[in-house]
Design a protein around this motif. Structure first.
Motif, PDB file in Angstrom:
ATOM      1  N   ALA A 481    -138.903 -25.983  -0.558  1.00 52.85           N
ATOM      2  CA  ALA A 481    -140.005 -25.618   0.320  1.00 52.85           C
ATOM      3  C   ALA A 481    -140.413 -24.177   0.080  1.00 52.85           C
ATOM      4  CB  ALA A 481    -139.600 -25.825   1.775  1.00 52.85           C
ATOM      5  N   LYS A 482    -139.415 -23.332  -0.173  1.00 51.23           N
ATOM      6  CA  LYS A 482    -139.709 -21.916  -0.371  1.00 51.23           C
ATOM      7  C   LYS A 482    -140.471 -21.693  -1.664  1.00 51.23           C
ATOM      8  CE  LYS A 482    -136.338 -19.278   2.263  1.00 51.23           C
ATOM      9  NZ  LYS A 482    -134.998 -18.688   2.213  1.00 51.23           N
ATOM     10  N   ASN A 483    -140.121 -22.481  -2.683  1.00 54.52           N
ATOM     11  CA  ASN A 483    -140.760 -22.274  -3.977  1.00 54.52           C
ATOM     12  C   ASN A 483    -142.138 -22.914  -4.076  1.00 54.52           C
ATOM     13  OD1 ASN A 483    -138.696 -20.778  -4.924  1.00 54.52           O
ATOM     14  ND2 ASN A 483    -137.634 -22.493  -5.884  1.00 54.52           N
ATOM     15  N   ALA A 484    -142.341 -23.938  -3.233  1.00 54.47           N
ATOM     16  CA  ALA A 484    -143.600 -24.668  -3.340  1.00 54.47           C
ATOM     17  C   ALA A 484    -144.745 -23.840  -2.785  1.00 54.47           C
ATOM     18  CB  ALA A 484    -143.492 -25.993  -2.595  1.00 54.47           C
ATOM     19  N   ASN A 485    -145.784 -23.717  -3.568  1.00 57.38           N
ATOM     20  CA  ASN A 485    -147.011 -23.061  -3.138  1.00 57.38           C
ATOM     21  C   ASN A 485    -146.794 -21.742  -2.408  1.00 57.38           C
ATOM     22  OD1 ASN A 485    -148.621 -25.080  -4.172  1.00 57.38           O
ATOM     23  ND2 ASN A 485    -148.258 -26.330  -2.346  1.00 57.38           N
ATOM     24  N   LYS A 486    -145.879 -20.987  -2.918  1.00 58.98           N
ATOM     25  CA  LYS A 486    -145.597 -19.706  -2.296  1.00 58.98           C
ATOM     26  C   LYS A 486    -146.811 -18.809  -2.490  1.00 58.98           C
ATOM     27  CE  LYS A 486    -141.371 -17.006  -2.417  1.00 58.98           C
ATOM     28  NZ  LYS A 486    -140.263 -16.794  -3.336  1.00 58.98           N
ATOM     29  N   PRO A 487    -147.446 -18.382  -1.408  1.00 64.22           N
ATOM     30  CA  PRO A 487    -148.577 -17.483  -1.630  1.00 64.22           C
ATOM     31  C   PRO A 487    -148.043 -16.118  -2.061  1.00 64.22           C
ATOM     32  CG  PRO A 487    -148.182 -17.795   0.706  1.00 64.22           C
ATOM     33  CD  PRO A 487    -147.142 -18.590  -0.007  1.00 64.22           C
ATOM     34  N   LEU A 488    -148.709 -15.541  -3.037  1.00 66.60           N
ATOM     35  CA  LEU A 488    -148.239 -14.251  -3.530  1.00 66.60           C
ATOM     36  C   LEU A 488    -148.638 -13.183  -2.532  1.00 66.60           C
ATOM     37  CD1 LEU A 488    -146.784 -12.773  -5.631  1.00 66.60           C
ATOM     38  CD2 LEU A 488    -148.856 -12.655  -6.991  1.00 66.60           C
ATOM     39  N   ASP A 489    -147.680 -12.581  -1.906  1.00 70.09           N
ATOM     40  CA  ASP A 489    -147.910 -11.551  -0.907  1.00 70.09           C
ATOM     41  C   ASP A 489    -148.112 -10.225  -1.642  1.00 70.09           C
ATOM     42  OD1 ASP A 489    -145.981 -10.343   1.940  1.00 70.09           O
ATOM     43  OD2 ASP A 489    -147.876  -9.746   1.078  1.00 70.09           O
ATOM     44  N   TRP A 490    -149.310  -9.714  -1.506  1.00 68.44           N
ATOM     45  CA  TRP A 490    -149.665  -8.543  -2.307  1.00 68.44           C
ATOM     46  C   TRP A 490    -148.731  -7.383  -2.026  1.00 68.44           C
ATOM     47  CZ3 TRP A 490    -152.575  -7.914  -6.432  1.00 68.44           C
ATOM     48  CH2 TRP A 490    -152.871  -6.619  -6.833  1.00 68.44           C
ATOM     49  N   ASP A 491    -148.456  -7.139  -0.743  1.00 65.88           N
ATOM     50  CA  ASP A 491    -147.652  -5.967  -0.386  1.00 65.88           C
ATOM     51  C   ASP A 491    -146.225  -6.070  -0.919  1.00 65.88           C
ATOM     52  OD1 ASP A 491    -149.403  -5.969   2.682  1.00 65.88           O
ATOM     53  OD2 ASP A 491    -149.701  -4.640   0.958  1.00 65.88           O
ATOM     54  N   ASN A 492    -145.697  -7.283  -0.908  1.00 66.63           N
ATOM     55  CA  ASN A 492    -144.320  -7.443  -1.368  1.00 66.63           C
ATOM     56  C   ASN A 492    -144.241  -7.918  -2.807  1.00 66.63           C
ATOM     57  OD1 ASN A 492    -143.237  -6.698   1.124  1.00 66.63           O
ATOM     58  ND2 ASN A 492    -143.686  -8.751   1.909  1.00 66.63           N
ATOM     59  N   ALA A 493    -145.363  -8.014  -3.453  1.00 68.85           N
ATOM     60  CA  ALA A 493    -145.350  -8.501  -4.835  1.00 68.85           C
ATOM     61  C   ALA A 493    -144.645  -7.490  -5.718  1.00 68.85           C
ATOM     62  CB  ALA A 493    -146.771  -8.701  -5.317  1.00 68.85           C
ATOM     63  N   PRO A 494    -144.034  -7.979  -6.794  1.00 63.53           N
ATOM     64  CA  PRO A 494    -143.433  -7.043  -7.732  1.00 63.53           C
ATOM     65  C   PRO A 494    -144.513  -6.111  -8.258  1.00 63.53           C
ATOM     66  CG  PRO A 494    -142.927  -9.299  -8.317  1.00 63.53           C
ATOM     67  CD  PRO A 494    -143.909  -9.354  -7.206  1.00 63.53           C
ATOM     68  N   ILE A 495    -144.100  -4.963  -8.705  1.00 61.59           N
ATOM     69  CA  ILE A 495    -145.057  -3.950  -9.134  1.00 61.59           C
ATOM     70  C   ILE A 495    -146.037  -4.535 -10.155  1.00 61.59           C
ATOM     71  CG2 ILE A 495    -145.259  -1.651 -10.135  1.00 61.59           C
ATOM     72  CD1 ILE A 495    -142.059  -1.648  -9.478  1.00 61.59           C
ATOM     73  N   THR A 496    -147.303  -4.281  -9.889  1.00 54.46           N
ATOM     74  CA  THR A 496    -148.351  -4.864 -10.712  1.00 54.46           C
ATOM     75  C   THR A 496    -148.174  -4.510 -12.185  1.00 54.46           C
ATOM     76  OG1 THR A 496    -149.700  -4.336  -8.839  1.00 54.46           O
ATOM     77  CG2 THR A 496    -150.807  -5.267 -10.726  1.00 54.46           C
ATOM     78  N   ASP A 497    -147.834  -3.260 -12.418  1.00 59.98           N
ATOM     79  CA  ASP A 497    -147.675  -2.836 -13.807  1.00 59.98           C
ATOM     80  C   ASP A 497    -146.660  -3.705 -14.527  1.00 59.98           C
ATOM     81  OD1 ASP A 497    -149.431  -0.942 -13.209  1.00 59.98           O
ATOM     82  OD2 ASP A 497    -148.007   0.728 -13.147  1.00 59.98           O
ATOM     83  N   GLN A 498    -145.584  -3.975 -13.818  1.00 60.61           N
ATOM     84  CA  GLN A 498    -144.513  -4.776 -14.400  1.00 60.61           C
ATOM     85  C   GLN A 498    -145.023  -6.160 -14.778  1.00 60.61           C
ATOM     86  OE1 GLN A 498    -141.436  -4.171 -11.631  1.00 60.61           O
ATOM     87  NE2 GLN A 498    -139.857  -4.946 -12.994  1.00 60.61           N
ATOM     88  N   LEU A 499    -145.803  -6.729 -13.851  1.00 65.52           N
ATOM     89  CA  LEU A 499    -146.377  -8.045 -14.106  1.00 65.52           C
ATOM     90  C   LEU A 499    -147.279  -8.014 -15.325  1.00 65.52           C
ATOM     91  CD1 LEU A 499    -147.288  -9.407 -10.591  1.00 65.52           C
ATOM     92  CD2 LEU A 499    -145.867 -10.514 -12.281  1.00 65.52           C
ATOM     93  N   LEU A 500    -148.055  -6.946 -15.396  1.00 58.57           N
ATOM     94  CA  LEU A 500    -148.993  -6.841 -16.504  1.00 58.57           C
ATOM     95  C   LEU A 500    -148.250  -6.767 -17.833  1.00 58.57           C
ATOM     96  CD1 LEU A 500    -151.676  -4.478 -15.005  1.00 58.57           C
ATOM     97  CD2 LEU A 500    -152.007  -6.816 -15.804  1.00 58.57           C
ATOM     98  N   VAL A 501    -147.169  -6.017 -17.829  1.00 59.76           N
ATOM     99  CA  VAL A 501    -146.372  -5.914 -19.052  1.00 59.76           C
ATOM    100  C   VAL A 501    -145.821  -7.281 -19.418  1.00 59.76           C
ATOM    101  CG1 VAL A 501    -144.280  -4.944 -20.062  1.00 59.76           C
ATOM    102  CG2 VAL A 501    -145.778  -3.503 -18.707  1.00 59.76           C
ATOM    103  N   GLU A 502    -145.305  -7.973 -18.371  1.00 57.97           N
ATOM    104  CA  GLU A 502    -144.757  -9.308 -18.610  1.00 57.97           C
ATOM    105  C   GLU A 502    -145.815 -10.227 -19.205  1.00 57.97           C
ATOM    106  OE1 GLU A 502    -141.900 -10.668 -18.317  1.00 57.97           O
ATOM    107  OE2 GLU A 502    -140.700  -9.785 -16.706  1.00 57.97           O
ATOM    108  N   LEU A 503    -146.994 -10.169 -18.606  1.00 57.89           N
ATOM    109  CA  LEU A 503    -148.064 -11.035 -19.070  1.00 57.89           C
ATOM    110  C   LEU A 503    -148.462 -10.711 -20.505  1.00 57.89           C
ATOM    111  CD1 LEU A 503    -150.281 -11.328 -15.903  1.00 57.89           C
ATOM    112  CD2 LEU A 503    -149.287 -13.216 -17.178  1.00 57.89           C
TER     113      LEU A 503
END
Ligand SMILES: [Zn+2]
Length: 598
Positions: A481-503
């Protein structure tokens, strides 16, 4: 200044065989090795070992008297009281036949001035602590020793023994009766003929297969179109039919232990209850083997005679030979990625070889598994060639990642606001888990208090065990249930830069893998968790004239980014016509079917 050394004793036990508390097989270290380990451990933690207690060749189940050194340790703790800590390598060294025994042992030790149990593997268990309820601490330790797996293991062993004993008398110990049968009178351990319609189905399956030489798929298909309800699930499949054909129950034979399903205990080839070896990560049932199988012929009324049954086995065995030749070296890139939108089944890869004008033509195509497994009543004959769909998907994947990158750069896009009502499944599940956890805690405490009445204790332990199973199931649900359709919470999201690097890494990896090898490409699809639903909308014209297939592709990709597991759920429908099969490539937009690179 050198700190004062704490007086400690070490307890070693070498059992002839055994498992850890978590059910895995123990690789016994030699005593000398255990001793060295504990010596190092003591030196590192500031203990001085004043005595060694070593029990050899006994298992943790054994009751008083069988572990003389353990008993000596208890006695000397009481009489001499000259040590404060017990060292051992694994907590399960202390496991005894019953929860109560451990409890009393620990209390004896505590009263003898022992303050802690320090294990090399699990760390320190304090028996005495400031401001804490001492009994509570001991209780926690007892539960650690006996909680979870160990607890179930004991129960499992008892059950396995009971079942084995019943089986050797040719009696079943509960469970659902096989298809076509009903359970006999309570506690009789037998089965009787059930619903006449079902009996007829079983008989007709054997008849169709053995006498009329139909395939299992044909039979499944026929049953599906007649609307006959299968033993389990929605549809009859060739596997369902095969299971019936291979079940010895239909020739009147009682079997036990064919599939070694026991979690902790199974019957070995001599029919003894032994600890089960470690299972694979999928926790699947054991393959049927003849080890320790108990059989009783003519145990109940047969539905088919011996000869028919054997003929079915022979025919099945003849198929297995040709199936073995079907193994393949290179992987199918899109198996498990493509899903048939008509029936919801996966599509699987096939190598097709065709002869035309003396030349051999080969291609790879994907077919709907619904059709193959359940027959034409479930789905149509849907296929797609790999060369048509793969380049299109590779382009889409790259584009998806580019879009995700662009989306992350935009500040606070709307879709990150979770205005939608939060799904309350999670909170509901958490609540039930809390309640159940409390019940289990109370139940376990009750177990400790209920010493005298063996029957009550057994009943209680059965109940607690049921709760524990339920608890595990709930926990799994919660995770889902926790993993399903988890809305990405902007404030608690991992650092954007990190995501960008990953992507960016993903993007690069995609490009490398896509251009290099099939295995790498498959890995990209797997890691992205990509799923592509295909729907065939076919305009058929007159025979011999043009036939066009249009595909509507919907890609639903959930991206997993490194350890963070931040999943962006990109559900998009691409209404792009893609050419579908070899005879319909005219008049179709081809722009997607090119890779774009020369
Ligand atoms: Zn299908």
């Amino acid at each position: 200044m050198k700190p004062k050394l704490i007086p400690a004793v070490a307890y070693l036990r070498k059992s002839t065989k055994g498992t850890r508390a978590d059910g895995t097989e123990r690789q016994e270290n030699s005593l000398a090795q255990q001793r060295r380990e504990i010596e190092q451990f003591a030196a590192a933690n500031g203990y001085i070992i004043i005595r060694w207690y070593i029990d050899e060749g006994v298992s943790g189940w054994k009751r008083d008297g069988k572990r003389p050194q353990f008993d000596r340790m208890l006695r000397e703790a009481k009489e001499l009281g000259d040590f404060r800590v017990i060292l051992c390598d694994d907590i399960d060294r202390f496991s005894r036949a019953g929860v109560m025994d451990v409890f009393t042992d620990l209390l004896t030790l505590k009263n003898g001035g022992v303050v802690a149990l320090h294990c090399v593997k699990q760390g320190k268990y304090d028996l005495v602590g400031a401001g804490q309820n001492d009994i509570g601490r001991v209780l926690k330790l007892v539960i650690d020793i006996h909680g979870g797996n160990d607890f179930s293991r004991k129960l499992g062993r008892r059950l396995a023994l009971t079942r084995r004993n019943k089986a050797s008398e040719g009696k079943r110990s509960g469970g659902n009766a096989p298809y076509g049968y009903n359970n006999g009178e309570k506690n009789s351990g037998t089965i009787v003929l059930g619903d006449p319609a079902k009996v007829q189905v079983v008989k007709s399956i054997f008849n169709r297969f053995v006498c009329e030489f139909h395939s299992m798929l044909y039979i499944a298909n026929e049953l599906n179109s007649q609307g006959v309800k299968p033993p389990r699930g929605k549809h009859w499949s060739n596997q369902t039919v095969k299971n019936i054909l291979q079940n010895e129950v239909y020739k009147g034979t009682f079997t036990y232990n064919l599939k070694k399903t026991g979690e902790f205990f199974i019957l070995n080839k001599d029919g003894e209850v032994v600890e089960a070896p470690e299972r694979g990560p999928l926790r699947q049932a054991w393959k049927p083997t003849e080890d320790g199988v108990i059989r009783h012929h003519d145990a109940h009324e047969a539905l088919v005679d011996q000869k028919t049954w054997q003929a079915a086995q022979d025919r099945i065995a003849s198929f297995a030979k040709s199936a073995r030749l079907r193994t393949r070296e290179t992987p199918f890139v899109l198996t498990g990625v493509l899903v048939c939108d008509h029936c919801g089944n996966r599509m699987y890869g096939v190598d097709v070889k065709k002869k035309y004008n003396g030349k051999v033509f080969r291609h790879t195509e994907y077919r709907c598994e619904g059709r193959t497994r359940f027959g034409a009543s479930v789905c149509g004959n849907h296929t797609i060639r790999e060369e048509k769909i793969l380049p299109f998907l590779m382009e889409r994947m790259k584009a998806e990642i580019d879009e995700a990158q662009a989306e992350l750069i935009r500040p606070k896009p709307e879709r990150f606001f979770s205005d939608e009502p939060v799904d309350n499944t999670v909170s509901e599940l958490e609540q039930s888990l809390r309640v159940l956890g409390e019940k289990i805690r109370i139940g376990k405490e009750g177990l400790l208090l209920e010493v005298k009445h063996a029957r009550l204790r057994n009943e209680l332990s059965d109940t607690v065990n049921e709760w524990l199973t339920e608890y595990d199931a709930l926990e799994e649900q919660l995770l889902h249930a926790k993993n399903a359709n988890k809305p990405l919470d902007w404030d608690n999201a991992p650092i954007t830069d990190q995501l960008l690097v990953e992507l960016a890494n993903w993007r690069k990896w995609c490009e490398d893998s896509f251009s290099h090898d099939r295995l790498g490409t498959r890995e990209v699809f797997r890691q992205l968790g990509a799923q592509v639903r295909l729907r065939w909308t076919c305009e058929k014209k007159q025979w011999g004239k043009e036939i066009r297939n249009y595909y509507q592709l919907a890609t639903d990709c959930s991206y997993r980014l490194g350890e963070q597991q931040a999943s962006l759920n990109l559900a998009k429908v691409h209404q792009a016509p893609v050419e579908g099969s070899s005879n319909c490539n005219r008049g179709v937009d081809r722009s997607y079917s090119r890779t774009g690179k020369g």
